[in-house]
Design a protein around this motif. Structure first.
Motif, PDB file in Angstrom:
ATOM      1  N   TRP A   1      87.392  50.877   3.797  1.00 38.55           N
ATOM      2  CA  TRP A   1      87.886  49.733   4.557  1.00 38.55           C
ATOM      3  C   TRP A   1      86.790  48.678   4.739  1.00 38.55           C
ATOM      4  CZ3 TRP A   1      92.796  48.714   6.223  1.00 38.55           C
ATOM      5  CH2 TRP A   1      93.724  49.753   6.111  1.00 38.55           C
ATOM      6  N   ARG A   2      85.568  49.132   4.992  1.00 36.59           N
ATOM      7  CA  ARG A   2      84.484  48.185   5.273  1.00 36.59           C
ATOM      8  C   ARG A   2      84.075  47.390   4.039  1.00 36.59           C
ATOM      9  NH1 ARG A   2      80.082  50.106   5.961  1.00 36.59           N
ATOM     10  NH2 ARG A   2      80.271  52.368   5.704  1.00 36.59           N
ATOM     11  N   ARG A   3      84.413  47.886   2.849  1.00 40.93           N
ATOM     12  CA  ARG A   3      84.008  47.186   1.626  1.00 40.93           C
ATOM     13  C   ARG A   3      84.838  45.932   1.385  1.00 40.93           C
ATOM     14  NH1 ARG A   3      80.762  51.489   2.262  1.00 40.93           N
ATOM     15  NH2 ARG A   3      79.086  51.433   0.723  1.00 40.93           N
TER      16      ARG A   3
END
Length: 340
Positions: free
Chosen positions: A236-238
Motif C-alpha cells: 500500500w505504501r508504494r
C-alpha cells in the motif's frame, strides 16, 4: 539531445560511483531518445555501455537481448483505444487521474524544480467496473504503450523463478515510457505475514517492492485488485495514488447506458432508466455486454424488428440468466429458508 538534468545526474553518478543512479539515468536517456524516435542514438548509447570494459559502472538494459526477448513472454501489449473522456468515474478518481496525466505530460517542468511526477497507482474495486479500462485510458492520454503482465507465464514452480522473471519484466519496462499494468495484483502482492503462504511468495513480494521502488517516473505502474484486504501492508505504501472504482449506482449506470447508445447511434426504443432498473445491480462491463447483444440483434434483423422489441426480448433473457445464476449459487434457496 538529452535533458540537462539527466546529463548532470549521469556525471554525478559517475563521479560518485553511484551505480543505481547511473543505471536509472542511462535508462531514462535511452527511453527519452526512443520516445523522440531517435532510435539510432538510443542504440549507440546502449552499445557503448554494453561494450565498455570491465571498469564500467553498469551493464545497461538491452531491449534486443535474449533476456529482454524472454521478458516479452510475460507481457501482452495492448493498443490503447479507450479515452478518459468516455469513462464514467467517481469524481475524486477522475480528478486524481487527470492530475496524474498532467504531471506526466509536464514532467520537465516538475524536474526543473527537483520534483518527479507521480507514477505509481493502485486501483481497488469489484470486477467489471473499469480498472483495466482506466489503465488503458491513461496509456492513451499519455500516448504510450500499455503492457499487461501475464501471470500464467511468470509464476514458476522452482525456487526463485518467479522473482527472477518479475525482475526481467521491470528491467524491460525501464527501456521506454509505458504503462505497466498488473491486474489481479493480489496474486503477487500478498500479505507476507500470512502463515498459509510459502516462503517463495514472501520472496516474490520482497522483490516486487524493490523493483517498484527502483522504477523511473516515466514508467507508470498501475496495479488493480478486487481483494485489497489480501495485499501486503508494505504494498500500500508504494503507491502514491490509491483510487477506488466501486460498483455503479443506478444513476451512473443509466448515464453509462445512455452514453453507449448515443455513441453507437442506437435507438433503444426504451428509456435507459427502464433498462438499468430491469438489469438490477450489474457492473459497467455487464451493462456494456448487454448493449452489445442488442446491437448484434439490431444488425442481424436489418431493421425488420423494432429496437424496443429487441430490448424487451434481451431483458427477458437477462432475467432468466440472472435467475439461473441465483439458483446455481443457492441464493434463492437460502432466501426461502430464512423467510419460512
Amino acid at each position: 539531445m538529452a535533458r540537462s538534468d539527466l546529463l548532470i545526474n549521469l556525471v554525478k553518478a559517475g563521479v560518485n560511483g553511484d551505480t543505481g543512479t547511473f543505471r536509472r539515468t542511462v535508462d531514462a536517456i535511452v527511453a527519452e531518445e526512443r520516445g523522440k524516435q531517435h532510435n539510432v542514438l538510443a542504440d549507440q548509447i546502449e552499445r557503448v555501455v554494453k561494450t565498455t570494459n570491465g571498469n564500467a559502472l553498469i551493464t545497461a538494459p538491452r531491449p534486443a537481448s535474449e533476456g529482454s526477448q524472454r521478458a516479452k513472454d510475460f507481457i501482452s501489449e495492448i493498443m490503447p483505444r479507450r479515452k478518459l473522456i468516455d469513462l464514467t468515474l467517481p469524481e475524486t478518481t477522475q480528478l486524481a487521474t487527470r492530475q496524474l496525466i498532467e504531471e506526466q505530460q509536464r514532467a520537465s517542468l516538475l524536474r526543473s524544480h527537483s520534483l518527479e511526477p507521480r507514477h505509481r497507482v493502485l486501483l481497488v474495486g469489484p470486477p467489471g467496473n473499469g480498472k483495466t479500462t482506466l489503465a488503458e485510458a491513461i496509456a492513451e492520454s499519455l500516448a504510450v504503450p500499455l503492457w499487461v503482465v501475464r501471470y500464467e507465464g511468470m509464476i514458476g514452480s522452482f525456487l526463485g523463478e518467479t522473482a527472477s522473471r518479475l525482475k526481467r519484466v521491470f528491467e524491460y519496462a525501464r527501456t521506454t515510457p509505458c504503462v505497466l499494468f498488473f491486474d489481479e495484483f493480489d496474486a503477487v502482492g500478498k500479505e507476507r505475514g500470512d502463515k498459509h503462504e510459502t516462503g517463495e511468495i514472501k520472496r516474490v513480494v520482497t522483490s516486487l517492492l524493490m523493483q517498484i521502488d527502483e522504477l523511473p517516473s516515466y514508467v507508470v505502474v498501475i496495479a488493480a485488485t478486487n481483494h485489497s484486504e489480501l495485499l501486503d501492508r508494505a504494498v500500500w505504501r508504494r503507491f502514491q495514488l490509491r483510487l477506488p472504482l466501486p460498483a455503479p449506482t443506478q444513476k451512473q449506470l443509466t448515464q453509462f447506458v445512455q452514453s453507449l447508445a448515443e455513441k453507437a447511434e442506437l435507438n433503444l426504443g426504451v428509456s435507459a432508466a427502464q433498462i438499468t432498473k430491469s438489469l438490477g445491480r450489474v457492473s459497467y462491463a455487464e451493462a456494456e455486454e448487454f448493449l452489445l447483444n442488442i446491437m448484434r440483434r439490431v444488425i442481424l434483423t436489418q431493421g425488420e424488428r423494432p429496437s424496443g422489441e429487441i430490448v424487451r426480448e434481451q431483458l427477458k433473457l437477462w432475467t432468466a440468466r440472472a435467475r439461473s445464476a441465483k439458483e446455481g449459487t443457492g441464493e434463492e434457496k437460502s432466501a426461502g429458508t430464512s423467510t419460512s
